[in-house]
Design a protein around this motif. Structure first.
Motif, PDB file in Angstrom:
ATOM      1  N   ARG A 139      -5.982 -21.732  20.668  1.00 40.61           N
ATOM      2  CA  ARG A 139      -5.777 -22.849  19.732  1.00 40.61           C
ATOM      3  C   ARG A 139      -7.084 -23.094  18.988  1.00 40.61           C
ATOM      4  NH1 ARG A 139      -1.710 -26.104  21.281  1.00 40.61           N
ATOM      5  NH2 ARG A 139      -1.817 -26.962  19.186  1.00 40.61           N
ATOM      6  N   VAL A 140      -7.004 -23.807  17.878  1.00 38.52           N
ATOM      7  CA  VAL A 140      -8.206 -24.092  17.087  1.00 38.52           C
ATOM      8  C   VAL A 140      -8.175 -25.525  16.567  1.00 38.52           C
ATOM      9  CG1 VAL A 140      -8.495 -21.710  16.351  1.00 38.52           C
ATOM     10  CG2 VAL A 140      -7.067 -23.275  15.015  1.00 38.52           C
ATOM     11  N   THR A 141      -9.312 -26.010  16.146  1.00 37.12           N
ATOM     12  CA  THR A 141      -9.370 -27.343  15.559  1.00 37.12           C
ATOM     13  C   THR A 141     -10.385 -27.314  14.424  1.00 37.12           C
ATOM     14  OG1 THR A 141      -9.582 -29.697  16.073  1.00 37.12           O
ATOM     15  CG2 THR A 141     -11.209 -28.211  17.042  1.00 37.12           C
ATOM     16  N   ASN A 142     -10.516 -28.422  13.734  1.00 37.39           N
ATOM     17  CA  ASN A 142     -11.465 -28.430  12.623  1.00 37.39           C
ATOM     18  C   ASN A 142     -12.523 -29.517  12.804  1.00 37.39           C
ATOM     19  OD1 ASN A 142     -10.471 -30.916  11.665  1.00 37.39           O
ATOM     20  ND2 ASN A 142      -8.833 -29.860  10.584  1.00 37.39           N
ATOM     21  N   TYR A 143     -13.535 -29.470  11.996  1.00 37.75           N
ATOM     22  CA  TYR A 143     -14.670 -30.387  12.106  1.00 37.75           C
ATOM     23  C   TYR A 143     -14.247 -31.837  11.882  1.00 37.75           C
ATOM     24  CZ  TYR A 143     -17.010 -25.940  11.638  1.00 37.75           C
ATOM     25  OH  TYR A 143     -17.401 -24.649  11.824  1.00 37.75           O
ATOM     26  N   GLY A 144     -13.385 -32.041  10.921  1.00 37.43           N
ATOM     27  CA  GLY A 144     -12.947 -33.398  10.592  1.00 37.43           C
ATOM     28  C   GLY A 144     -12.267 -34.069  11.779  1.00 37.43           C
ATOM     29  N   ALA A 145     -11.429 -33.326  12.488  1.00 40.96           N
ATOM     30  CA  ALA A 145     -10.694 -33.883  13.624  1.00 40.96           C
ATOM     31  C   ALA A 145     -11.663 -34.322  14.714  1.00 40.96           C
ATOM     32  CB  ALA A 145      -9.716 -32.843  14.149  1.00 40.96           C
ATOM     33  N   ILE A 146     -12.662 -33.509  14.964  1.00 40.74           N
ATOM     34  CA  ILE A 146     -13.661 -33.835  15.981  1.00 40.74           C
ATOM     35  C   ILE A 146     -14.477 -35.046  15.542  1.00 40.74           C
ATOM     36  CG2 ILE A 146     -15.736 -33.028  17.156  1.00 40.74           C
ATOM     37  CD1 ILE A 146     -14.611 -30.190  16.964  1.00 40.74           C
ATOM     38  N   ALA A 147     -14.880 -35.048  14.298  1.00 43.38           N
ATOM     39  CA  ALA A 147     -15.683 -36.154  13.770  1.00 43.38           C
ATOM     40  C   ALA A 147     -14.902 -37.454  13.857  1.00 43.38           C
ATOM     41  CB  ALA A 147     -16.071 -35.862  12.325  1.00 43.38           C
ATOM     42  N   ASP A 148     -13.615 -37.370  13.561  1.00 42.06           N
ATOM     43  CA  ASP A 148     -12.784 -38.563  13.605  1.00 42.06           C
ATOM     44  C   ASP A 148     -12.592 -39.033  15.040  1.00 42.06           C
ATOM     45  OD1 ASP A 148     -10.932 -40.452  12.271  1.00 42.06           O
ATOM     46  OD2 ASP A 148      -9.512 -39.491  13.627  1.00 42.06           O
ATOM     47  N   PHE A 149     -12.331 -38.082  15.929  1.00 39.79           N
ATOM     48  CA  PHE A 149     -12.110 -38.400  17.336  1.00 39.79           C
ATOM     49  C   PHE A 149     -13.335 -39.075  17.956  1.00 39.79           C
ATOM     50  CE2 PHE A 149     -12.335 -37.012  21.848  1.00 39.79           C
ATOM     51  CZ  PHE A 149     -11.239 -37.725  22.315  1.00 39.79           C
ATOM     52  N   PHE A 160      -3.245 -25.279  15.099  1.00 37.59           N
ATOM     53  CA  PHE A 160      -4.158 -26.425  15.059  1.00 37.59           C
ATOM     54  C   PHE A 160      -3.992 -27.326  16.281  1.00 37.59           C
ATOM     55  CE2 PHE A 160      -5.080 -30.839  13.959  1.00 37.59           C
ATOM     56  CZ  PHE A 160      -6.416 -30.706  13.628  1.00 37.59           C
ATOM     57  N   TRP A 161      -5.141 -27.746  16.814  1.00 46.67           N
ATOM     58  CA  TRP A 161      -5.146 -28.625  17.982  1.00 46.67           C
ATOM     59  C   TRP A 161      -6.114 -29.775  17.714  1.00 46.67           C
ATOM     60  CZ3 TRP A 161      -9.194 -30.075  21.199  1.00 46.67           C
ATOM     61  CH2 TRP A 161      -8.836 -30.725  22.397  1.00 46.67           C
ATOM     62  N   SER A 162      -5.689 -30.979  18.068  1.00 49.37           N
ATOM     63  CA  SER A 162      -6.566 -32.120  17.871  1.00 49.37           C
ATOM     64  C   SER A 162      -6.975 -32.725  19.206  1.00 49.37           C
ATOM     65  CB  SER A 162      -5.834 -33.166  17.037  1.00 49.37           C
ATOM     66  OG  SER A 162      -6.578 -34.360  17.031  1.00 49.37           O
ATOM     67  N   PRO A 163      -8.217 -33.174  19.340  1.00 45.85           N
ATOM     68  CA  PRO A 163      -8.690 -33.769  20.595  1.00 45.85           C
ATOM     69  C   PRO A 163      -7.859 -34.981  20.993  1.00 45.85           C
ATOM     70  CG  PRO A 163     -10.348 -33.950  18.842  1.00 45.85           C
ATOM     71  CD  PRO A 163      -9.269 -33.067  18.332  1.00 45.85           C
ATOM     72  N   THR A 164      -7.172 -35.575  20.051  1.00 48.94           N
ATOM     73  CA  THR A 164      -6.346 -36.749  20.366  1.00 48.94           C
ATOM     74  C   THR A 164      -5.160 -36.347  21.240  1.00 48.94           C
ATOM     75  OG1 THR A 164      -5.079 -36.465  18.339  1.00 48.94           O
ATOM     76  CG2 THR A 164      -6.972 -37.909  18.225  1.00 48.94           C
ATOM     77  N   GLU A 165      -4.895 -35.054  21.319  1.00 39.80           N
ATOM     78  CA  GLU A 165      -3.800 -34.567  22.174  1.00 39.80           C
ATOM     79  C   GLU A 165      -4.094 -34.909  23.634  1.00 39.80           C
ATOM     80  OE1 GLU A 165      -0.975 -32.754  21.378  1.00 39.80           O
ATOM     81  OE2 GLU A 165      -1.389 -33.303  19.311  1.00 39.80           O
TER      82      GLU A 165
END
Length: 106
Positions: A19-29, A98-103
């Motif tokens: 799985r992968v994620t992006n910088y924005g998702a991490i920054a937001d999390f 796409f994977w988000s840390p909010t998961e």
DNA sequence: CATGTGACTCTTA
DNA sequence: GTAAGAGCCACAT
């Protein structure tokens, strides 16, 4: 070591294989305030092999950080080794992978 | 102390 | 639809 950098690295390690994620998702999390902070924090991950930095890409699924690896192709090779298709430095089916840390909060 | 740079993203023209 | 500009924060020089 700045706490937020450790947090970013932590999140990177939590990304499931394949799985992968992006910088924005991490920054937001982590409420860093800017995607650049996530990218910058990842820059500090350079050299740390315990961090799967190849699973972090920009919002388009492009391997924008490949030049920071030992070799420009290493990032793609690692992704493909996990079953992630990469064409022309971009992740195929990025929307599905796409994977988000909010998961983790669910 | 001030200036430049960066593994980014969104908004406007 | 594509292209350009601005905002973002921390760090190195």
């Amino acid at each position: 070591m700045a706490q937020y950098i450790e947090d970013v690295h932590d999140v990177a390690r939590l990304i499931p294989p394949g799985r992968v994620t992006n910088y924005g998702a991490i920054a937001d999390f982590l409420t860093l305030g800017s995607a650049r902070m996530a990218g910058w924090a990842m820059n500090k991950a350079h050299g740390d092999e315990t961090i799967p930095a190849h699973r972090v890409v920009n919002r388009k699924g492009e391997l924008s950080g490949r030049n920071h690896f030992a070799t420009p192709t290493l990032m793609q090779e690692r992704l493909e080794a996990e079953g992630v298709e990469v064409v022309d430095n971009k992740i195929v089916n990025f929307d599905e992978l796409f994977w988000s840390p909010t998961e983790l909060l669910k």
